[in-house]
Design an enzyme around this catalytic site. Sequence first.
Site, PDB file in Angstrom:
ATOM      1  N   HIS A 129       1.102  -1.370   0.088  1.00 45.12           N
ATOM      2  CA  HIS A 129       0.110  -0.072  -0.027  1.00 45.12           C
ATOM      3  C   HIS A 129       0.805   1.233  -0.078  1.00 45.12           C
ATOM      4  CE1 HIS A 129      -2.908   2.994   1.746  1.00 45.12           C
ATOM      5  NE2 HIS A 129      -3.803   2.222   1.690  1.00 45.12           N
ATOM      6  N   ASP A 207       3.502  -3.726   8.161  1.00 49.43           N
ATOM      7  CA  ASP A 207       2.169  -2.949   8.040  1.00 49.43           C
ATOM      8  C   ASP A 207       0.987  -4.227   8.240  1.00 49.43           C
ATOM      9  OD1 ASP A 207      -0.243  -2.064   7.346  1.00 49.43           O
ATOM     10  OD2 ASP A 207       0.326  -1.224   5.402  1.00 49.43           O
ATOM     11  N   GLN A 210      -4.185  -4.422   7.321  1.00 46.30           N
ATOM     12  CA  GLN A 210      -5.111  -5.224   6.552  1.00 46.30           C
ATOM     13  C   GLN A 210      -5.210  -6.492   7.034  1.00 46.30           C
ATOM     14  OE1 GLN A 210      -8.078  -4.763   4.684  1.00 46.30           O
ATOM     15  NE2 GLN A 210      -6.593  -3.290   3.672  1.00 46.30           N
ATOM     16  N   LYS A 233     -10.437   0.012  10.525  1.00 45.11           N
ATOM     17  CA  LYS A 233     -10.493  -1.208   9.654  1.00 45.11           C
ATOM     18  C   LYS A 233     -10.855  -2.405  10.627  1.00 45.11           C
ATOM     19  CE  LYS A 233      -7.054   0.072   6.142  1.00 45.11           C
ATOM     20  NZ  LYS A 233      -8.026   0.650   5.152  1.00 45.11           N
ATOM     21  N   CYS A 372      -4.468   2.491  -3.827  1.00 42.97           N
ATOM     22  CA  CYS A 372      -3.482   2.864  -3.346  1.00 42.97           C
ATOM     23  C   CYS A 372      -2.146   1.660  -3.386  1.00 42.97           C
ATOM     24  CB  CYS A 372      -3.515   3.314  -1.757  1.00 42.97           C
ATOM     25  SG  CYS A 372      -4.585   4.562  -1.505  1.00 42.97           S
TER      26      CYS A 372
HETATM   27  C1  LIG Z   1      -2.416  -2.555   3.780  1.00 44.23           C
HETATM   28  C2  LIG Z   1      -2.666  -1.035   4.114  1.00 44.23           C
HETATM   29  N1  LIG Z   1      -1.712  -0.202   4.896  1.00 44.23           N
HETATM   30  C3  LIG Z   1      -2.038   1.045   5.278  1.00 44.23           C
HETATM   31  C4  LIG Z   1      -3.390   1.450   5.164  1.00 44.23           C
HETATM   32  C5  LIG Z   1      -3.618   2.930   5.585  1.00 44.23           C
HETATM   33  O1  LIG Z   1      -4.359   2.875   6.831  1.00 44.23           O
HETATM   34  P1  LIG Z   1      -4.944   4.155   7.459  1.00 44.23           P
HETATM   35  O2  LIG Z   1      -6.168   4.396   6.724  1.00 44.23           O
HETATM   36  O3  LIG Z   1      -4.817   3.727   8.836  1.00 44.23           O
HETATM   37  O4  LIG Z   1      -3.847   5.032   7.295  1.00 44.23           O
HETATM   38  C6  LIG Z   1      -4.257   0.686   4.437  1.00 44.23           C
HETATM   39  C7  LIG Z   1      -5.697   1.352   4.268  1.00 44.23           C
HETATM   40  O5  LIG Z   1      -6.474   1.215   3.320  1.00 44.23           O
HETATM   41  C8  LIG Z   1      -4.033  -0.749   4.106  1.00 44.23           C
HETATM   42  O6  LIG Z   1      -4.971  -1.254   3.446  1.00 44.23           O
END
Ligand SMILES: Cc1ncc(COP(=O)(O)O)c(C=O)c1O
Length: 414
Positions: A129, A207, A210, A233, A372
């Site tokens: 992402h 990260d 998800q 989420k 993204c």
């Molecule tokens: C894999 C991943 N990383 C990071 C993010 C960003 O998260 P946040 O909305 O908490 O900034 C997302 C959000 O779609 C995501 O799917």
Amino acid sequence: MAVLTPTSIDTAALRADFPFLEELVNGKPLAYLDSASSTQKPRQVLDRVRAFYEHEYANVHRGVYRLAERATEGYEGARRTVATFVNAPSERDVIFTRSATESINLVAYAWGLQNLGPGDTVVITELEHHANFVPWQFIASRTGASFRHIPIDDAGELQLDALAGLARENSIKVVAAGLVSNSLGTINPVERLAAWAHEQGAIMVVDAAQAAPHRTIDVQALGCDFLALSSHKLCGPSGIGALWGRRELLEEMAPFNLGGEMIRSVGLDRTTFNELPHKFEAGTPAIAEAVGFGAAIDYISEIGLPAIERHEHELTVYAMARLEELAWVRVFGPPVERRAGIVSFDVEGVHPHDVAQILDWDGIAVRAGHHCTQPLMKRLGVAATTRASFYLYSIAEEVDRLVDGLHKVKKSLG
Ligand SMILES: Cc1ncc(COP(=O)(O)O)c(C=O)c1O
């Protein structure tokens, strides 16, 4: 036609917890298939946030009056909940941020600016992402470090045989990878990447935005150094996320944001900083949101992460089998055994935005776009995909409505 095996959680009962699922769209019941983007909120979380504002609200860590102590206890209680949720050795190593994005930026800036330089390399994956891609690309470029990626194969899985070459040619200082890909649902072997990172003398940044909503997270078992997650989420409020970090690294890092609350003493000539976790929490935090985050973790933990994961897996097996019936639909990503509850696809001859628009007429909410992950889209050879994603409240009937809707899309535009 594919048949769904009975699922492990009582979704009908759980759905009653979510007022939003009672919404009608164009007079039709909502089929919310965009939980990878953000999840809906149960009454338990909404009620907790409301009760906090009505009976416990004050600023935190400041007042000595009863209400301020109660608010601080709510906020710090949420921190303990997050710490337990990710099996952190101590809640002092859990920092509240605005989002997973901010958590990763905190590491990239505070650790990266201090520790990266020419000759060093940051390694990310082609699946990332932008939240776990752009901060690293930017900080690498600012510090003169190189920026490399672990490539994926055509099924959207990491090509681990590229690791040896990366290690031979670079002095790797950071490995940053998602546990679950938001675009393809690929589950990455993060424990293995963490072990490899440490063999290189690098830190491992995970990260988990998800993954945390859907599977048990254990920072100690993963062997990572930092892990980012997000409240919105996993049924919690937006505007709050968390970063877990290894104590020694957090202690050595300079602060990211500066101002009130993160100081020990301030003088005209010198300022010293507060202890963990406050060093990284400047200003008034998102107090009620943190409390809601804690309530959301309690809610999903009570259902049980293994049960949620099983439910989503069964639904994904069903969805992939149903989509396979449509010869004009191409599903991206790995086999169902190695993917979370995310299905990205392409409808032959129809732009994903048009697919999503037509589905919306029938009350079916899916995401269309690059999610993204523009480098991943480039690798897949598409500008965008349509993505359906599931959560604990998703049901087979919604998958059936999606498939019926896709027939309509094909008939009108394909
Ligand atoms: C894999 C991943 N990383 C990071 C993010 C960003 O998260 P946040 O909305 O908490 O900034 C997302 C959000 O779609 C995501 O799917």
